[in-house]
Design a protein around this motif. Structure first.
Motif, short mmCIF file in Angstrom:
data_model
loop_
_atom_site.label_atom_id
_atom_site.label_comp_id
_atom_site.label_asym_id
_atom_site.label_seq_id
_atom_site.Cartn_x
_atom_site.Cartn_y
_atom_site.Cartn_z
N MET A 61 -11.26 1.33 -3.31
CA MET A 61 -11.74 2.65 -2.70
C MET A 61 -11.68 3.68 -3.39
O MET A 61 -11.33 3.69 -4.78
N ASP A 62 -12.55 4.61 -3.23
CA ASP A 62 -12.52 6.07 -3.88
C ASP A 62 -11.57 6.75 -3.20
O ASP A 62 -10.74 6.29 -2.27
N ASP A 63 -10.95 8.06 -3.83
CA ASP A 63 -10.17 8.77 -3.39
C ASP A 63 -10.07 9.15 -1.95
O ASP A 63 -8.96 9.24 -1.38
N ALA A 64 -11.15 9.59 -1.21
CA ALA A 64 -11.39 9.95 -0.06
C ALA A 64 -11.19 9.00 0.94
O ALA A 64 -10.32 9.14 2.04
N ASP A 65 -11.56 7.71 0.66
CA ASP A 65 -11.33 6.66 1.44
C ASP A 65 -9.76 6.23 1.43
O ASP A 65 -9.15 6.01 2.46
N ARG A 66 -9.08 6.29 0.21
CA ARG A 66 -7.58 6.07 -0.02
C ARG A 66 -6.94 7.01 0.94
O ARG A 66 -5.81 6.75 1.74
N LEU A 83 0.72 -1.26 -0.01
CA LEU A 83 -0.07 0.04 -0.02
C LEU A 83 1.00 1.20 -0.14
O LEU A 83 0.71 2.17 -0.64
N GLU A 84 1.77 1.36 0.93
CA GLU A 84 2.76 2.23 0.90
C GLU A 84 3.38 2.30 -0.57
O GLU A 84 3.62 3.76 -1.10
N PHE A 85 3.78 1.62 -1.19
CA PHE A 85 4.42 1.60 -2.67
C PHE A 85 3.48 2.13 -3.65
O PHE A 85 3.72 2.98 -4.41
N LEU A 86 2.12 1.49 -3.61
CA LEU A 86 1.10 2.08 -4.50
C LEU A 86 0.83 3.78 -4.35
O LEU A 86 0.36 4.32 -5.36
N GLY A 87 0.77 3.97 -2.99
CA GLY A 87 0.44 5.50 -2.67
C GLY A 87 1.69 6.29 -2.93
O GLY A 87 1.30 7.86 -2.76
N ASP A 88 2.64 5.78 -3.00
CA ASP A 88 3.96 6.81 -3.07
C ASP A 88 3.93 7.65 -4.23
O ASP A 88 3.54 7.15 -5.34
N GLU A 89 4.31 8.83 -4.23
CA GLU A 89 4.34 9.70 -5.50
C GLU A 89 5.26 9.31 -6.70
O GLU A 89 5.11 9.49 -7.75
N ARG A 90 6.35 8.39 -6.25
CA ARG A 90 7.34 7.87 -7.47
C ARG A 90 6.50 6.88 -8.08
O ARG A 90 6.91 6.38 -9.34
N ARG A 108 -4.52 6.03 4.33
CA ARG A 108 -3.27 6.23 3.96
C ARG A 108 -2.86 7.23 5.47
O ARG A 108 -1.78 6.88 5.87
N GLU A 109 -3.56 8.34 5.52
CA GLU A 109 -3.36 9.38 6.43
C GLU A 109 -3.14 8.58 7.92
O GLU A 109 -2.50 9.27 8.84
N ALA A 110 -4.10 7.56 8.21
CA ALA A 110 -4.11 6.78 9.39
C ALA A 110 -2.81 5.91 9.52
O ALA A 110 -2.88 5.16 10.29
N GLY A 111 -2.39 5.52 8.29
CA GLY A 111 -1.26 4.40 8.59
C GLY A 111 -1.69 3.15 8.04
O GLY A 111 -1.18 2.28 8.41
N PHE A 112 -2.65 3.02 7.28
CA PHE A 112 -3.25 1.82 6.61
C PHE A 112 -3.42 0.86 7.89
O PHE A 112 -2.67 -0.41 7.85
N PRO A 113 -4.26 1.25 8.65
CA PRO A 113 -4.49 0.02 9.57
C PRO A 113 -5.34 -0.95 9.18
O PRO A 113 -6.26 -0.90 8.33
N LEU A 114 -4.74 -2.21 9.23
CA LEU A 114 -5.30 -3.42 8.61
C LEU A 114 -5.05 -4.81 9.53
O LEU A 114 -4.07 -4.62 10.24
#
Length: 255
Positions: free
Chosen positions: A171-176, A46-53, A180-186
């Motif tokens: 997920m939609d953009d808001a959920d993503r 998830l961190e990789f998918l959300g990374d700006e790179r 992400r801001e919560a640290g991807f709790p799972l």
């Protein structure tokens, strides 16, 4: 084979094949627990998918697009000591759990791994939980594991990564953004047989393994949202008969 004996072909198999490499740190005297390794691998994806790179004009975006155009493959290898330090020097990102450390790298050709990663072992990722995992933390999404399967920790980590990726796509953009801001709790948990039957009959995203390694083709993970994140992706039993849940290989996704 079909009724006319014509083999089924998947157009994705005709494209160049890429793999997302993940490396888990397993030191001899301090291996991580199995569930923590699975959850850390899922968060690393998830961190990789959300990374700006990985998006837009980012340095990894082209590799990610090529990877997503073919089969979505992930392979987990293990490292310790100097092996881990060499792997950590390559472009990528590291995610740390309670005990586990997992580094994820940009996709590479299936037969074109960097030598620092190619020499690492796939076997030897048999990890244990010293105690049964506790209840799912409040608000965390859940990746439910098929109770009928026996997988090495490495294989299960790759499947958990698939499940996390499916939920991210759904997920939609808001959920993503909130997730992400919560640290991807799972949480990663094994479903009971009855619960698994309900999960696979629902609208939830389901990972179906192609059966290339360890296990026969079939469902491995069902991804479920929480009341806090992706509430629309929680277990439902009111779908019409014959409605199939989405899967990793057919779910629409954004570039």
């Amino acid at each position: 084979m079909s009724s006319n004996d014509t083999p089924h072909t998947d157009p994705r198999d005709e494209k160049p094949q890429f793999v997302l490499p993940l490396v888990v740190r397993i030191e001899r005297d301090a291996p991580p627990s199995r569930t923590d390794a699975l959850e850390t691998a899922a968060r690393a994806v998830l961190e990789f998918l959300g990374d700006e790179r990985s998006t837009g004009e980012g340095a990894w975006a082209r590799a990610v697009a090529d990877w997503e155009d073919a089969r979505i493959r992930k392979v987990v290898r293990r490292a310790r000591g100097a092996e881990w330090r060499r792997a950590a020097a390559l472009p990528g990102l590291t995610v740390t759990g309670a005990e586990a450390e997992v580094r994820v790298f940009p996709p590479v050709p299936l037969d074109g791994w960097p030598k620092e990663l190619a020499r690492l072992q796939v076997s030897g990722t048999d990890l244990d939980d010293p105690a049964a995992p506790g209840p799912v933390p409040d608000g965390a999404v859940t990746l439910w594991v098929n109770p009928e399967l026996t997988m090495t920790a490495g294989k299960a980590m790759a499947q958990a990564g698939h499940g996390a990726q499916l939920l991210w796509w759904a997920m939609d953009d808001a959920d993503r953004k909130a997730w992400r801001e919560a640290g991807f709790p799972l949480a990663v948990r094994t479903a009971s047989p009855g619960h698994w039957a309900a999960l696979t009959a629902s609208h939830l995203p389901v990972v179906r393994d192609a059966g290339f390694t360890e296990i026969a083709p079939g469902p491995t993970i069902v991804s479920e949202g929480s009341a806090r994140f992706a509430a629309h992706l929680r277990l439902r039993t009111d779908l019409p008969a014959g409605v199939r849940p989405p899967d990793l290989e057919n779910t629409p996704r954004e570039r």
